[in-house]
Design a protein around this motif. Structure first.
Motif, PDB file in Angstrom:
ATOM      1  N   PHE A 530      19.058  -6.571 -22.731  1.00  0.00           N
ATOM      2  CA  PHE A 530      18.292  -6.803 -21.518  1.00  0.00           C
ATOM      3  C   PHE A 530      16.840  -7.139 -21.818  1.00  0.00           C
ATOM      4  CE2 PHE A 530      21.727  -4.002 -20.275  1.00  0.00           C
ATOM      5  CZ  PHE A 530      22.219  -4.648 -19.162  1.00  0.00           C
ATOM      6  N   ILE A 531      16.229  -7.834 -20.870  1.00  0.00           N
ATOM      7  CA  ILE A 531      14.776  -7.947 -20.863  1.00  0.00           C
ATOM      8  C   ILE A 531      14.277  -6.734 -20.095  1.00  0.00           C
ATOM      9  CG2 ILE A 531      12.836  -9.255 -19.911  1.00  0.00           C
ATOM     10  CD1 ILE A 531      14.692 -11.763 -20.266  1.00  0.00           C
ATOM     11  N   HIS A 532      13.388  -5.956 -20.698  1.00  0.00           N
ATOM     12  CA  HIS A 532      12.897  -4.756 -20.023  1.00  0.00           C
ATOM     13  C   HIS A 532      11.477  -4.994 -19.522  1.00  0.00           C
ATOM     14  CE1 HIS A 532      16.398  -2.456 -21.174  1.00  0.00           C
ATOM     15  NE2 HIS A 532      16.269  -2.892 -22.414  1.00  0.00           N
ATOM     16  N   PRO A 533      11.283  -5.069 -18.196  1.00  0.00           N
ATOM     17  CA  PRO A 533       9.929  -5.219 -17.656  1.00  0.00           C
ATOM     18  C   PRO A 533       9.180  -3.884 -17.769  1.00  0.00           C
ATOM     19  CG  PRO A 533      11.606  -5.358 -15.905  1.00  0.00           C
ATOM     20  CD  PRO A 533      12.319  -5.036 -17.161  1.00  0.00           C
ATOM     21  N   MET A 534       8.336  -3.791 -18.780  1.00  0.00           N
ATOM     22  CA  MET A 534       7.665  -2.516 -19.039  1.00  0.00           C
ATOM     23  C   MET A 534       6.399  -2.437 -18.181  1.00  0.00           C
ATOM     24  SD  MET A 534       9.805  -1.072 -21.011  1.00  0.00           S
ATOM     25  CE  MET A 534       8.912   0.418 -21.466  1.00  0.00           C
ATOM     26  N   HIS A 585       7.064   2.853 -17.986  1.00  0.00           N
ATOM     27  CA  HIS A 585       8.524   2.801 -17.858  1.00  0.00           C
ATOM     28  C   HIS A 585       9.022   1.397 -17.642  1.00  0.00           C
ATOM     29  CE1 HIS A 585       8.761   2.160 -13.428  1.00  0.00           C
ATOM     30  NE2 HIS A 585       7.604   2.807 -13.408  1.00  0.00           N
ATOM     31  N   CYS A 586      10.306   1.191 -17.887  1.00  0.00           N
ATOM     32  CA  CYS A 586      10.972  -0.063 -17.571  1.00  0.00           C
ATOM     33  C   CYS A 586      11.139  -0.137 -16.068  1.00  0.00           C
ATOM     34  CB  CYS A 586      12.331  -0.128 -18.256  1.00  0.00           C
ATOM     35  SG  CYS A 586      13.310  -1.550 -17.711  1.00  0.00           S
ATOM     36  N   HIS A 587      10.970  -1.348 -15.510  1.00  0.00           N
ATOM     37  CA  HIS A 587      11.055  -1.460 -14.056  1.00  0.00           C
ATOM     38  C   HIS A 587      12.436  -1.851 -13.550  1.00  0.00           C
ATOM     39  CE1 HIS A 587       9.271  -1.301 -10.108  1.00  0.00           C
ATOM     40  NE2 HIS A 587       8.167  -0.859 -10.684  1.00  0.00           N
ATOM     41  N   ILE A 588      13.435  -1.818 -14.405  1.00  0.00           N
ATOM     42  CA  ILE A 588      14.815  -1.888 -13.917  1.00  0.00           C
ATOM     43  C   ILE A 588      15.237  -0.425 -13.740  1.00  0.00           C
ATOM     44  CG2 ILE A 588      17.193  -2.535 -14.438  1.00  0.00           C
ATOM     45  CD1 ILE A 588      16.064  -4.899 -16.063  1.00  0.00           C
ATOM     46  N   PRO A 589      15.318   0.029 -12.486  1.00  0.00           N
ATOM     47  CA  PRO A 589      15.456   1.474 -12.268  1.00  0.00           C
ATOM     48  C   PRO A 589      16.662   2.085 -12.988  1.00  0.00           C
ATOM     49  CG  PRO A 589      14.906   0.363 -10.215  1.00  0.00           C
ATOM     50  CD  PRO A 589      15.183  -0.717 -11.216  1.00  0.00           C
ATOM     51  N   HIS A 590      17.730   1.299 -13.134  1.00  0.00           N
ATOM     52  CA  HIS A 590      18.907   1.845 -13.831  1.00  0.00           C
ATOM     53  C   HIS A 590      18.583   2.216 -15.280  1.00  0.00           C
ATOM     54  CE1 HIS A 590      22.936   2.446 -15.197  1.00  0.00           C
ATOM     55  NE2 HIS A 590      22.901   1.405 -15.986  1.00  0.00           N
ATOM     56  N   HIS A 591      17.561   1.541 -15.846  1.00  0.00           N
ATOM     57  CA  HIS A 591      17.214   1.818 -17.242  1.00  0.00           C
ATOM     58  C   HIS A 591      16.360   3.075 -17.385  1.00  0.00           C
ATOM     59  CE1 HIS A 591      17.877  -2.741 -18.187  1.00  0.00           C
ATOM     60  NE2 HIS A 591      18.959  -2.116 -17.762  1.00  0.00           N
ATOM     61  N   THR A 592      16.032   3.702 -16.256  1.00  0.00           N
ATOM     62  CA  THR A 592      15.290   4.960 -16.318  1.00  0.00           C
ATOM     63  C   THR A 592      16.171   6.097 -15.808  1.00  0.00           C
ATOM     64  OG1 THR A 592      14.283   4.445 -14.190  1.00  0.00           O
ATOM     65  CG2 THR A 592      13.016   3.902 -16.155  1.00  0.00           C
ATOM     66  N   GLY A 604      15.803   7.747 -19.713  1.00  0.00           N
ATOM     67  CA  GLY A 604      15.821   6.501 -20.477  1.00  0.00           C
ATOM     68  C   GLY A 604      14.459   5.982 -20.856  1.00  0.00           C
ATOM     69  N   LEU A 605      14.158   4.742 -20.415  1.00  0.00           N
ATOM     70  CA  LEU A 605      12.950   4.027 -20.848  1.00  0.00           C
ATOM     71  C   LEU A 605      11.739   4.468 -20.029  1.00  0.00           C
ATOM     72  CD1 LEU A 605      14.380   0.434 -21.384  1.00  0.00           C
ATOM     73  CD2 LEU A 605      14.245   2.351 -22.981  1.00  0.00           C
ATOM     74  N   MET A 606      11.265   5.652 -20.354  1.00  0.00           N
ATOM     75  CA  MET A 606      10.164   6.223 -19.585  1.00  0.00           C
ATOM     76  C   MET A 606       9.411   7.163 -20.521  1.00  0.00           C
ATOM     77  SD  MET A 606      10.686   8.372 -16.073  1.00  0.00           S
ATOM     78  CE  MET A 606      10.788   7.117 -14.843  1.00  0.00           C
TER      79      MET A 606
HETATM   80 CU   LIG Z   1      14.974  -2.106 -18.711  1.00  0.00          CU
END
Ligand SMILES: [Cu+2]
Length: 613
Positions: A530-534, A585-592, A604-606
């Motif tokens: 994925f591209i993670h919008p941080m 954090h990543c702004h794809i909520p599922h990734h957090t 996750g990414l937080m």
């Molecule tokens: Cu992400």
């Protein structure tokens, strides 16, 4: 070792099967006035089918009271049980032995099935059917082989028609440990297969017995000559008399054989429409596939090995919860060259308290050790591969001699398990870089084979200044039922855990700084999918470098989200403006989330940046 929940069932079932067979053996040989060949038949069938065999024995053959065996076994349905038992004892023994041997030889499944049919048929015909017939009918062995041919053919067709689809569906489904005889699951699948085969062979044997083409149970007393149930008894007294002839026409026999052949063909060809019968136990290994993976008749073995779970039995190191990845590795200096020793292996890695993954790691850590270098360094990395598959390393973004670049089969032969390859190059750039596996990176990098390379400029003033620095390496994981699969954008491969530097929030690092300080985040796209919008809370950061290249001051810009795609690097500088707890954090909520569960406000990414006044 318990790898999957089904393993509890497997071990319990196999234990029950052995205990059942021991009971039947003991009772048959101590108490039951049955013919010897039939006693062995029940023992084997009980060993293969567990409680089912024991049930059949107790209800159809075990003498309920002294001198009642003759009357007890007389009903047709019990005779048919006996007939099926001596058929299945022979057929299943041949099939199971052939299945084990063909698996060890690595034959494809379609060849397995043919060899199993032949072995089952011959074992049934030449051993149990003929010996039993001989005990029943007398005569020479050759005569009885001939007499047994039709009943054996009919029984075997039905047996295999039941067993084949069960074996194929269970062996070549998600858990292909079932293809390997060294795994208890193989024997469990055989047991289920024999049980289903028995169920299909039973009606055929009922017909055979009713038409006097086959025989079932009998009674053998020590003090008397064999006394059979009434039908068989009549036959025994006058073999060749009209009353003893099979009650059947040639046309009926032909029709039944044709019918059972059709059932057999269906039993073999219907599963062939769903499973790739060209696979072998050797080609797919003992792979366990992720739930939801699409496997069709054309899915090759390589695709399965690529997506398969890491075998927890390959784990050679278990990292403690407190162990962190991305630890700076100090070099040995040899003649002015910075020498680093890398060793890959399968480890158990904790991403959260109570949640471990089975990872591919360099020097027992995820991410792998950090290389802290200075522009102009001559480095040598001795990479020893202790993974169960070949590997290489690529120095992402660095200008190196082509032979040192790492892509498997492009610039080098992949490093076989146990081998060492030495990468040797001079670092001519500075900035944020990383290394990662370039042999099946969709699998190896996704399982943890990557790490940061931070190169300081020779001229220290060229570095964009900051008070603190933090490297952010992203990764996606897929972990289900305790097994870790490489996360990939394929059906069944989607990740359910996400980590920064090998840890998922709330186990990620918490950073501490004061108002007025500036922190430089070095984002590294070690993520595979994925591209993670941080995104940073508490105001924008300034993007000062991209892909290791420092941006000219006029090209720098402010933003509060930066998309970190696979392979990309961004250096951003964030000033702490307000005190408090600020999230990165990543702004794809599922990734957090951790497996779709929120803990302490995320997952996750937080990570948290605590800013003191
Ligand atoms: Cu992400």
């Amino acid at each position: 070792m318990i790898l999957q929940p089904i393993d509890y069932v497997v071990y319990a079932w196999l234990a029950i099967a052995v205990l059942s067979a021991v009971y039947v053996a003991f009772d048959q040989f101590r108490h039951n006035p049955e013919a010897t060949v039939m006693k062995w038949g029940f023992v084997l069938v009980t060993l293969y089918t567990g409680p089912f065999g024991m049930l059949l024995y107790v209800f159809a053959d075990k003498e309920p009271a002294p001198n009642t065996h003759e009357a007890f076994v007389a009903p047709l349905w019990k005779q048919a049980v006996g007939s099926t038992v001596h058929c299945v004892a022979g057929d299943a023994t041949g099939i199971i032995a052939a299945a084990a041997v063909t698996a060890l030889l690595g034959l494809p499944m379609w060849a397995d099935l043919l060899v199993e049919y032949a072995a089952g048929f011959l074992c049934g015909l030449l051993i149990f059917q003929s010996l039993f017939m001989r005990q029943m009918m007398g005569g020479t062995y050759a005569e009885n082989v001939r007499r047994s041919f039709v009943p054996e053919l009919v029984s075997m067709n039905m047996m295999m028609a039941g067993m084949a689809p069960v074996m194929i569906a269970l062996m070549m489904g998600r858990d292909m440990r079932a293809m390997w005889p060294g795994e208890p699951l193989f024997w469990f699948v055989m047991s289920i297969g024999v049980t289903v085969g028995f169920a299909l062979a039973y009606p055929a044997n009922l017909w055979l017995v009713s038409r006097r083409l086959n025989h079932g149970l009998m009674t053998v007393r020590k003090d008397r000559s064999p006394a059979h149930h009434h039908e068989a008894h009549a036959m025994h007294e006058s073999p060749g008399a009209p009353g003893a002839l099979p009650l059947v026409t040639r046309a009926q026999i032909a029709a039944v054989i044709a019918f059972t052949l059709l059932v057999l063909i269906a039993g073999l060809s219907v599963p062939a429409a769903f499973f790739n019968l060209r696979l072998s136990s050797e080609s797919v290994g003992r792979s366990i596939m992720p739930p939801g993976m699409i496997m069709t008749t054309t899915t090759p073995a390589e695709a399965m090995r690529d997506m398969a779970a890491v075998d927890p039995r390959d784990v050679s190191y278990r990292a403690a919860i407190s162990e962190r990845g991305d630890r700076t590795l100090a070099p040995r200096i040899e003649n002015g060259v910075k020498v680093f020793d890398f060793e890959s292996s399968v480890i158990q890695w904790s991403i959260l308290p109570g949640k471990s993954v089975t990872a591919y790691a360099i020097n027992h850590q995820v991410p792998g050790p950090r290389l802290d270098l200075v522009e102009g360094d001559h480095v040598r990395i001795r990479y020893t591969n202790h993974l169960p598959e070949p590997s290489t390393l690529h120095w992402h973004g660095l200008v190196v001699p082509n032979a040192m670049d790492g892509p498997a089969f492009i610039t080098q032969r992949p490093i076989a398990p146990g081998e060492t390859f030495t990468y040797d190059f001079v670092v001519r750039q500075s900035g944020t870089y990383f290394y990662h596996s370039h042999a099946q990176p969709d699998r190896q990098q996704a399982l943890g084979l990557y790490g940061a390379i931070i190169v300081r400029p020779r001229d220290a003033s060229a570095e964009v200044p900051a008070d603190l620095e933090y490297v952010v390496q992203l990764q996606e994981w897929l972990n289900r039922d305790g097994l870790t699969y490489p996360a990939m954008l394929m059906e069944g491969g989607l990740p359910n855990y996400f980590t920064i530097n090998g840890k998922a929030y709330p186990a990620t690092d918490t950073l501490r700084m004061r108002v007025g300080q500036r922190i430089k985040f070095r984002f590294i796209g070690t993520n595979n999918n994925f591209i993670h919008p941080m995104h940073m809370h508490g105001g924008p950061f300034t993007i000062v470098a991209r892909d290791g290249v420092t941006l000219a001051p006029a090209a720098r810009f402010e933003a509060d989200v930066i998309n970190v795609g696979p392979g990309q690097r961004y250096d951003v500088v964030w000033p702490a403006r307000e005190p408090g707890a600020w999230l990165l954090h990543c702004h794809i909520p599922h990734h957090t989330l951790n497996d779709n569960v929120e803990e302490h406000g995320g997952g996750g990414l937080m990570l948290l940046v605590i800013v003191a006044p």
